[in-house]
Design a protein around this motif. Structure first.
Motif, PDB file in Angstrom:
ATOM      1  N   VAL A  30       0.894  -1.342  -0.167  1.00  0.00           N
ATOM      2  CA  VAL A  30       0.025   0.059  -0.237  1.00  0.00           C
ATOM      3  C   VAL A  30       0.833   1.257   0.070  1.00  0.00           C
ATOM      4  O   VAL A  30       0.491   2.130  -0.861  1.00  0.00           O
ATOM      5  CB  VAL A  30      -0.934   0.028   1.104  1.00  0.00           C
ATOM      6  CG1 VAL A  30      -1.794   1.234   1.597  1.00  0.00           C
ATOM      7  CG2 VAL A  30      -2.090  -0.967   0.911  1.00  0.00           C
ATOM      8  N   PRO A  31       2.084   1.391   0.657  1.00  0.00           N
ATOM      9  CA  PRO A  31       2.837   2.691   0.622  1.00  0.00           C
ATOM     10  C   PRO A  31       3.177   2.752  -0.766  1.00  0.00           C
ATOM     11  O   PRO A  31       3.493   4.049  -1.027  1.00  0.00           O
ATOM     12  CB  PRO A  31       4.124   2.239   1.557  1.00  0.00           C
ATOM     13  CG  PRO A  31       3.571   1.293   2.593  1.00  0.00           C
ATOM     14  CD  PRO A  31       2.490   0.489   1.704  1.00  0.00           C
ATOM     15  N   HIS A  32       3.553   1.744  -1.745  1.00  0.00           N
ATOM     16  CA  HIS A  32       3.907   2.034  -2.774  1.00  0.00           C
ATOM     17  C   HIS A  32       2.766   2.773  -3.783  1.00  0.00           C
ATOM     18  O   HIS A  32       3.068   3.387  -4.579  1.00  0.00           O
ATOM     19  CB  HIS A  32       4.290   0.713  -3.594  1.00  0.00           C
ATOM     20  CG  HIS A  32       5.699   0.237  -3.179  1.00  0.00           C
ATOM     21  ND1 HIS A  32       6.600  -0.690  -3.885  1.00  0.00           N
ATOM     22  CD2 HIS A  32       6.074   0.199  -1.848  1.00  0.00           C
ATOM     23  CE1 HIS A  32       7.557  -0.827  -3.059  1.00  0.00           C
ATOM     24  NE2 HIS A  32       7.142  -0.505  -1.672  1.00  0.00           N
ATOM     25  N   ILE A  33       1.429   2.401  -3.440  1.00  0.00           N
ATOM     26  CA  ILE A  33       0.657   2.899  -4.283  1.00  0.00           C
ATOM     27  C   ILE A  33       0.196   4.353  -3.754  1.00  0.00           C
ATOM     28  O   ILE A  33       0.204   5.318  -4.575  1.00  0.00           O
ATOM     29  CB  ILE A  33      -0.871   2.098  -3.967  1.00  0.00           C
ATOM     30  CG1 ILE A  33      -0.655   0.818  -4.209  1.00  0.00           C
ATOM     31  CG2 ILE A  33      -1.879   2.818  -4.809  1.00  0.00           C
ATOM     32  CD1 ILE A  33       0.056   0.436  -5.522  1.00  0.00           C
ATOM     33  N   GLU A  34       0.440   4.729  -2.469  1.00  0.00           N
ATOM     34  CA  GLU A  34       0.609   5.904  -1.938  1.00  0.00           C
ATOM     35  C   GLU A  34       1.549   6.848  -2.794  1.00  0.00           C
ATOM     36  O   GLU A  34       1.263   8.060  -2.973  1.00  0.00           O
ATOM     37  CB  GLU A  34       0.808   5.965  -0.336  1.00  0.00           C
ATOM     38  CG  GLU A  34      -0.485   6.126   0.511  1.00  0.00           C
ATOM     39  CD  GLU A  34      -1.310   7.048   0.045  1.00  0.00           C
ATOM     40  OE1 GLU A  34      -1.063   8.201  -0.288  1.00  0.00           O
ATOM     41  OE2 GLU A  34      -2.677   6.886  -0.298  1.00  0.00           O
ATOM     42  N   LEU A  35       2.719   6.337  -2.706  1.00  0.00           N
ATOM     43  CA  LEU A  35       3.853   6.968  -3.469  1.00  0.00           C
ATOM     44  C   LEU A  35       3.495   7.339  -4.761  1.00  0.00           C
ATOM     45  O   LEU A  35       3.451   8.562  -5.357  1.00  0.00           O
ATOM     46  CB  LEU A  35       5.027   6.274  -3.292  1.00  0.00           C
ATOM     47  CG  LEU A  35       6.241   6.888  -4.223  1.00  0.00           C
ATOM     48  CD1 LEU A  35       6.743   7.955  -3.533  1.00  0.00           C
ATOM     49  CD2 LEU A  35       7.219   5.954  -4.627  1.00  0.00           C
ATOM     50  N   THR A  36       2.722   6.315  -5.546  1.00  0.00           N
ATOM     51  CA  THR A  36       2.211   6.673  -6.975  1.00  0.00           C
ATOM     52  C   THR A  36       1.333   7.831  -6.967  1.00  0.00           C
ATOM     53  O   THR A  36       1.414   8.595  -8.003  1.00  0.00           O
ATOM     54  CB  THR A  36       1.931   5.069  -7.468  1.00  0.00           C
ATOM     55  OG1 THR A  36       2.894   4.261  -7.421  1.00  0.00           O
ATOM     56  CG2 THR A  36       1.469   5.399  -8.848  1.00  0.00           C
ATOM     57  N   ARG A  37       0.467   7.696  -5.914  1.00  0.00           N
ATOM     58  CA  ARG A  37      -0.601   8.856  -6.075  1.00  0.00           C
ATOM     59  C   ARG A  37       0.143  10.284  -5.859  1.00  0.00           C
ATOM     60  O   ARG A  37      -0.257  11.245  -6.563  1.00  0.00           O
ATOM     61  CB  ARG A  37      -1.825   8.574  -4.881  1.00  0.00           C
ATOM     62  CG  ARG A  37      -2.405   7.394  -5.245  1.00  0.00           C
ATOM     63  CD  ARG A  37      -3.047   6.874  -3.773  1.00  0.00           C
ATOM     64  NE  ARG A  37      -3.946   7.901  -3.245  1.00  0.00           N
ATOM     65  CZ  ARG A  37      -5.379   8.176  -3.852  1.00  0.00           C
ATOM     66  NH1 ARG A  37      -5.761   7.631  -4.636  1.00  0.00           N
ATOM     67  NH2 ARG A  37      -5.922   9.131  -3.269  1.00  0.00           N
ATOM     68  N   GLU A  38       1.091  10.417  -4.920  1.00  0.00           N
ATOM     69  CA  GLU A  38       1.806  11.579  -4.823  1.00  0.00           C
ATOM     70  C   GLU A  38       2.805  12.076  -6.092  1.00  0.00           C
ATOM     71  O   GLU A  38       2.755  12.966  -6.276  1.00  0.00           O
ATOM     72  CB  GLU A  38       2.982  11.374  -3.527  1.00  0.00           C
ATOM     73  CG  GLU A  38       2.344  11.437  -2.103  1.00  0.00           C
ATOM     74  CD  GLU A  38       3.316  11.165  -1.169  1.00  0.00           C
ATOM     75  OE1 GLU A  38       3.665  12.396  -0.685  1.00  0.00           O
ATOM     76  OE2 GLU A  38       3.796  10.061  -0.542  1.00  0.00           O
ATOM     77  N   VAL A  39       3.459  10.943  -6.770  1.00  0.00           N
ATOM     78  CA  VAL A  39       3.847  11.300  -7.834  1.00  0.00           C
ATOM     79  C   VAL A  39       3.072  11.843  -9.084  1.00  0.00           C
ATOM     80  O   VAL A  39       3.529  12.871  -9.749  1.00  0.00           O
ATOM     81  CB  VAL A  39       4.743   9.903  -8.404  1.00  0.00           C
ATOM     82  CG1 VAL A  39       5.272  10.242  -9.946  1.00  0.00           C
ATOM     83  CG2 VAL A  39       5.833   9.492  -7.423  1.00  0.00           C
TER      84      VAL A  39
END
Ligand code: SF4
Length: 319
Positions: free
Chosen positions: A144-153
């Motif tokens: 999930v933290p990877h998807i969070e990062l993707t959203r921020e990107v």
């Protein structure tokens, strides 16, 4: 999915089974994440082509349908690298240093001097996802933290240049507990795995000596299914009535562990045989697996080309 060779039951139940179901509802993209292999073992590429074929056979055997889903090879879509580079210009290093899996990998693998590629691999994942403007990404809780990062990107890109990318959501996969034959988590490196390629005889030979409730030393000792790895497999494969009968038999010492395992095998072998037989038809024609992946790659590149045209138009570098 990284190409690590033949998939085992843990890989199947933790991801692939769900991927197959998602095809009924969504337009899906699944890819061989072969650049991601380089983040930890850059010099060790010898097995990657063969492992790609094995994994492709498992995908197709499990029921991924190239007519409905786009199955492709990451390294044959160089647009992913271009998008990764452009994202890297607008992504603070601190965002990547904070990703928990990065710290874990560095510590667990004892990497003294982590590569730029390892630090940046969640950003490459963001490029993998956003290239197709994905709405959902099927992941386990640890991702999930990877998807969070993707959203921020995506937000950062849209703000810095022009709104191009939607923000994807994590679609959480409930991952069942899949024990290996020694009771630890099923893993290739523990040597305790049941593979999708295993024959019914091989699966039987692995399940029969499988670790059970350690307190049940003799046939007359009552056992506790809640601490028994065999029962974790019953929860996955055995219908409720038979499963409950096994649980009761275990608690009252009415059945022995071999009886219990026979019930499990009765329910476990047929679905695995179906996957293995379909898998085998592809294994016999590896060129067909390569062709399927190449056809999917063409489809992926068409979409990647459209996205990159928008991206280049938003950044505007050329006269
Ligand atoms: S009877 Fe079944 S559930 Fe009970 S300890 Fe033996 S294998 Fe495990």
């Amino acid at each position: 999915m990284r190409p690590t060779g033949q998939l085992h039951l843990g890989n199947y139940l933790g991801a692939l089974e769900n991927w197959v179901k998602l095809q009924d509802t969504f337009e899906c993209f699944y890819f061989v994440a072969n650049w991601h292999v380089l983040t930890t073992n850059p010099g060790d590429t010898q097995a990657v082509p063969g492992d790609t074929i094995e994994m492709g056979a498992d995908w197709l055997g499990a029921g991924l349908d190239p007519e409905r889903s786009t199955l492709f090879i990451q390294s044959l879509v160089p647009e992913h690298a271009e998008l990764h580079l452009l994202f890297s210009m607008a992504t603070p290093v601190g965002w990547l240093e904070r990703v928990p899996t990065y710290k874990e990998m560095v510590e667990q693998l004892g990497i003294e001097s982590p590569s730029y590629g390892l630090l940046g691999y969640p950003l490459l994942q963001s490029a993998d996802i956003l290239m197709y403007k994905a709405q959902w990404v099927p992941v386990g809780a640890d991702q999930v933290p990877h998807i969070e990062l993707t959203r921020e990107v995506a937000r950062r890109f849209n703000h810095t240049w022009k709104p191009v990318f939607p923000e994807p959501q994590a679609r959480l996969t409930q991952i069942p507990k899949v024990p290996g034959t020694d009771g630890r988590k099923m893993s290739k490196s523990y040597g305790n795995a049941i593979y999708l390629s295993d024959t019914s005889e091989e699966v039987t030979a692995k399940v029969k000596p499988m670790v059970t409730d350690p307190a049940r030393k003799r046939r007359s000792d009552p056992g506790n299914p809640d601490v028994c790895p065999v029962f974790d497999l019953h929860r996955i494969f055995t219908p409720e009535a038979d499963r409950e009968a096994c649980a009761t038999g275990c608690r009252t010492a009415g059945i022995g562990c071999l009886d219990c395992k026979a019930v499990l095998l009765k329910h476990m072998l047929p679905p695995l045989a179906k996957i293995r037989e379909r898998r085998q038809r592809f294994v016999e024609k590896p060129a067909q697996i390569v062709e399927i992946l190449h056809e999917g790659t063409k489809r992926a590149r068409r979409i990647a080309g459209q996205t990159m045209a928008e991206v280049r138009g938003a950044i505007k570098l050329e006269p």
